[in-house]
Design a protein around this motif. Structure first.
Motif, PDB file in Angstrom:
ATOM      1  N   GLY A 230       0.973  -0.965   0.305  1.00  0.00           N
ATOM      2  CA  GLY A 230      -0.059  -0.013  -0.194  1.00  0.00           C
ATOM      3  C   GLY A 230       0.900   0.877  -0.371  1.00  0.00           C
ATOM      4  N   GLN A 231       1.952   1.426   0.517  1.00  0.00           N
ATOM      5  CA  GLN A 231       3.151   2.021   0.640  1.00  0.00           C
ATOM      6  C   GLN A 231       3.834   2.442  -0.796  1.00  0.00           C
ATOM      7  N   VAL A 232       4.208   0.962  -0.707  1.00  0.00           N
ATOM      8  CA  VAL A 232       5.482   1.444  -2.060  1.00  0.00           C
ATOM      9  C   VAL A 232       4.817   1.889  -2.791  1.00  0.00           C
ATOM     10  N   GLY A 233       4.318   2.450  -3.863  1.00  0.00           N
ATOM     11  CA  GLY A 233       3.954   3.337  -4.955  1.00  0.00           C
ATOM     12  C   GLY A 233       4.053   4.580  -4.631  1.00  0.00           C
ATOM     13  N   LYS A 234       4.071   5.139  -3.523  1.00  0.00           N
ATOM     14  CA  LYS A 234       4.307   6.619  -3.648  1.00  0.00           C
ATOM     15  C   LYS A 234       6.030   6.673  -2.496  1.00  0.00           C
ATOM     16  N   VAL A 235       6.412   5.366  -2.418  1.00  0.00           N
ATOM     17  CA  VAL A 235       8.057   5.396  -1.459  1.00  0.00           C
ATOM     18  C   VAL A 235       8.269   6.061  -3.172  1.00  0.00           C
ATOM     19  N   VAL A 236       7.565   4.326  -3.818  1.00  0.00           N
ATOM     20  CA  VAL A 236       8.851   4.175  -5.140  1.00  0.00           C
ATOM     21  C   VAL A 236       8.952   6.059  -5.965  1.00  0.00           C
ATOM     22  N   SER A 237       7.750   6.588  -6.232  1.00  0.00           N
ATOM     23  CA  SER A 237       7.315   7.429  -7.176  1.00  0.00           C
ATOM     24  C   SER A 237       7.922   8.598  -6.474  1.00  0.00           C
ATOM     25  N   ALA A 238       8.684   8.745  -5.001  1.00  0.00           N
ATOM     26  CA  ALA A 238       9.079   9.956  -4.507  1.00  0.00           C
ATOM     27  C   ALA A 238      10.623   9.827  -4.606  1.00  0.00           C
ATOM     28  N   ALA A 239      10.714   8.197  -4.418  1.00  0.00           N
ATOM     29  CA  ALA A 239      12.298   7.751  -4.050  1.00  0.00           C
ATOM     30  C   ALA A 239      12.912   8.076  -6.154  1.00  0.00           C
ATOM     31  N   ALA A 240      12.752   8.097  -7.303  1.00  0.00           N
ATOM     32  CA  ALA A 240      12.945   7.885  -8.632  1.00  0.00           C
ATOM     33  C   ALA A 240      11.659   8.973  -8.947  1.00  0.00           C
ATOM     34  N   PRO A 241      11.183  10.045  -9.145  1.00  0.00           N
ATOM     35  CA  PRO A 241       9.968  10.513  -9.962  1.00  0.00           C
ATOM     36  C   PRO A 241      10.383  10.337 -11.804  1.00  0.00           C
ATOM     37  N   ASP A 242      11.412   9.916 -12.241  1.00  0.00           N
ATOM     38  CA  ASP A 242      11.307  10.261 -13.362  1.00  0.00           C
ATOM     39  C   ASP A 242      11.348   8.812 -13.966  1.00  0.00           C
ATOM     40  N   VAL A 243      10.706   7.209 -12.936  1.00  0.00           N
ATOM     41  CA  VAL A 243      10.869   6.134 -13.700  1.00  0.00           C
ATOM     42  C   VAL A 243       8.603   6.266 -13.958  1.00  0.00           C
ATOM     43  N   VAL A 244       8.378   4.872 -14.936  1.00  0.00           N
ATOM     44  CA  VAL A 244       7.198   4.771 -14.686  1.00  0.00           C
ATOM     45  C   VAL A 244       7.097   2.932 -13.377  1.00  0.00           C
ATOM     46  N   PHE A 245       5.970   3.663 -12.453  1.00  0.00           N
ATOM     47  CA  PHE A 245       5.545   2.158 -11.357  1.00  0.00           C
ATOM     48  C   PHE A 245       4.837   1.562 -11.617  1.00  0.00           C
ATOM     49  N   ASP A 246       5.090   0.341 -12.053  1.00  0.00           N
ATOM     50  CA  ASP A 246       3.610  -0.548 -12.663  1.00  0.00           C
ATOM     51  C   ASP A 246       2.742  -1.118 -11.947  1.00  0.00           C
ATOM     52  N   GLN A 247       1.882  -0.431 -11.720  1.00  0.00           N
ATOM     53  CA  GLN A 247       0.737  -1.051 -10.632  1.00  0.00           C
ATOM     54  C   GLN A 247       0.581  -1.997 -10.598  1.00  0.00           C
ATOM     55  N   THR A 248      -0.063  -2.333 -11.965  1.00  0.00           N
ATOM     56  CA  THR A 248      -0.837  -3.512 -12.105  1.00  0.00           C
ATOM     57  C   THR A 248       0.348  -4.446 -12.585  1.00  0.00           C
ATOM     58  N   ALA A 249       1.818  -5.069 -12.149  1.00  0.00           N
ATOM     59  CA  ALA A 249       2.142  -5.512 -11.945  1.00  0.00           C
ATOM     60  C   ALA A 249       3.116  -5.809 -10.714  1.00  0.00           C
ATOM     61  N   SER A 250       2.725  -4.860  -9.749  1.00  0.00           N
ATOM     62  CA  SER A 250       2.871  -4.344  -8.783  1.00  0.00           C
ATOM     63  C   SER A 250       2.443  -4.761  -7.569  1.00  0.00           C
ATOM     64  N   ARG A 251       3.340  -5.878  -7.278  1.00  0.00           N
ATOM     65  CA  ARG A 251       1.519  -6.877  -6.226  1.00  0.00           C
ATOM     66  C   ARG A 251       2.558  -8.170  -5.184  1.00  0.00           C
ATOM     67  N   PRO A 252       1.839  -8.611  -4.037  1.00  0.00           N
ATOM     68  CA  PRO A 252       2.001  -9.430  -3.591  1.00  0.00           C
ATOM     69  C   PRO A 252       2.319 -10.548  -4.410  1.00  0.00           C
ATOM     70  N   VAL A 253       3.225 -11.328  -4.553  1.00  0.00           N
ATOM     71  CA  VAL A 253       2.951 -12.874  -5.517  1.00  0.00           C
ATOM     72  C   VAL A 253       2.059 -13.778  -5.713  1.00  0.00           C
ATOM     73  N   SER A 254       0.979 -13.439  -3.898  1.00  0.00           N
ATOM     74  CA  SER A 254      -0.217 -14.387  -3.949  1.00  0.00           C
ATOM     75  C   SER A 254      -1.610 -13.898  -4.835  1.00  0.00           C
ATOM     76  N   GLU A 255      -1.423 -12.519  -4.715  1.00  0.00           N
ATOM     77  CA  GLU A 255      -2.167 -11.170  -5.743  1.00  0.00           C
ATOM     78  C   GLU A 255      -1.732 -12.249  -7.020  1.00  0.00           C
ATOM     79  N   LEU A 256      -0.569 -11.688  -7.255  1.00  0.00           N
ATOM     80  CA  LEU A 256      -0.209 -12.412  -9.350  1.00  0.00           C
ATOM     81  C   LEU A 256      -1.161 -14.188  -9.156  1.00  0.00           C
TER      82      LEU A 256
END
Length: 404
Positions: free
Chosen positions: A242-268
């Motif tokens: 729930g926090q990863v997206g905000k943390v990654v965007s703050a640390a690397a605002p110049d990249v694209v965060f893939d929210q669909t692919a970025s999840r727990p493996v159990s959800e995948l």
């Protein structure tokens, strides 16, 4: 009760007997293949991925160049590692049930004459490979000095881990450790065998087995960046992601965060098999509807014959036939009809399976499913005819005469 007498009676009702036998034959053919497909889907849902799914998640990025890869890796890993509850973060090329990474055909001889099929290559740094929780059966894990940079797709002359499924296929009866595999213009030496590691997209792609996976130690760098495996306690993963997206965007605002692919493996995993779950529901509905329609057909025919034979039943009762005799007559008669239908249905089952194998790549129907379907239809037939048979056995000579 003589079977010959029943057969002689059935010959007088050939059309009705033929139609119900054909219905049972079709039911048997569909039932065999439907149960087989249901069990195949069920096995897929229970597939052992080989990793500790409940403790793992993946973060996927895009939109950066190779020149910035090292900087992106460092910033993102440090940012994610700072989230409370995160145990480790490593760079990885793919995870089970996620987007595929490196795939390539391999050979198991230096002359490149013995093809080993197409494998999924799992590249990971030391943190990533240790985070997966792989079960080592023989050999060893890579040593720190064996993690090398990627030259094009994979490190050159790298040590690798193979799955037990591959070891048994490539070197049956031999020790896999020390053997070699050739692919992408380089040689890989097996240093260990793990119990399982499923390909990133089991049931899809060109892999001939679910565990057709190769694990390659690699160093993160320009050719190896943007996908990270995160390990944490299962109860912490939902909060962390729930926090990863905000943390990654703050640390690397110049990249694209893939929210669909970025999840727990159990959800995948759950999303990957959603279609299989829907298919299982449809197959279950087909099986139930098919059995219900078959049972209704048997009940309808038996009830019709009871009404048509009231006089004969009454005469037999008057001549000393017991209720059990009448009940047995209808049960044996129905058993013969169902058996004729099953005999034709078993042949039709294999014909249907051949069509499914050709057009939908379904495996060959195992022989074990034939007796299962036959027994199910025999039991269904005896249960379906029971009520009309009991009704027939209750007819008295007086009732038969009054109905004339």
């Amino acid at each position: 009760m003589q079977v010959g007498i029943i057969v002689a009676a059935l010959k007088k009702h050939r059309l009705a007997t033929f139609l119900i036998a054909i219905e049972i034959a079709l039911a048997c053919a569909v039932l065999c293949n439907a149960i087989f497909m249901f069990m195949e889907k069920s096995r897929a849902l229970n597939l052992d991925s080989g990793v500790e799914e409940s403790s793992l998640g993946v973060v996927q990025l895009s939109g950066f160049s190779a020149d910035n890869a090292n900087d992106i890796n460092a910033r993102v890993i440090n940012a994610i590692r700072a989230i409370p509850g995160v145990e480790s973060v490593g760079v990885i090329s793919a995870v089970p049930f996620g987007d595929p990474g490196v795939r390539a055909g391999v050979n198991i001889d230096e002359a490149l004459e013995r093809s080993g099929g197409v494998l999924d290559f799992y590249l990971g740094d030391a943190v990533a490979l240790n985070s997966l929780g792989l079960k080592l059966l023989s050999g060893r894990m890579p040593e720190p000095a064996e993690y090398a940079p990627i030259e094009q797709y994979v490190p050159s002359n790298a040590p690798v881990l193979v799955t037990k499924q591959l070891a048994d296929r490539y070197w049956p009866g031999q020790a896999a450790v020390g053997q070699s595999i050739w692919a992408m213009d380089t040689r890989f030496t097996v240093i260990g065998v793990v119990e399982h590691l499923v390909v990133s997209q089991p049931g899809g792609g060109e892999a001939l087995g679910n565990d057709w996976s190769l694990i390659v130690p690699a160093v993160a760098g320009p050719q190896f960046a943007g996908r990270y495996v995160v390990r944490a306690k299962p109860q912490d993963l939902p909060r962390i992601f729930g926090q990863v997206g905000k943390v990654v965007s703050a640390a690397a605002p110049d990249v694209v965060f893939d929210q669909t692919a970025s999840r727990p493996v159990s959800e995948l995993r759950s999303d990957y098999f959603r279609g299989a779950k829907v298919m299982m529901g449809l197959l279950a509905a087909v099986i139930v509807a098919l059995l219900g329609a078959t049972a209704l057909g048997i009940v309808g025919l038996a009830s019709y014959w009871v009404e048509q034979r009231r006089k004969q039943i009454g005469i037999r009762r008057a001549l000393g036939a017991t209720r059990t005799d009448i009940l047995r007559y209808f049960q044996i008669e129905n058993f013969l009809i169902v058996t004729m239908g099953i005999a034709a249905g078993l042949i039709l089952s294999y014909a249907m399976n051949l069509g499914l194998m050709r057009f939908y790549e379904l495996p060959r129907l195992p022989m074990a499913y034939l007796p299962i379907s036959a027994i199910a239809l025999w039991l269904l037939g005896q249960a379906a005819v029971l009520v009309p048979a009991l009704k027939a056995s209750a007819i008295t000579p007086v009732q038969a005469i009054r109905s004339l």
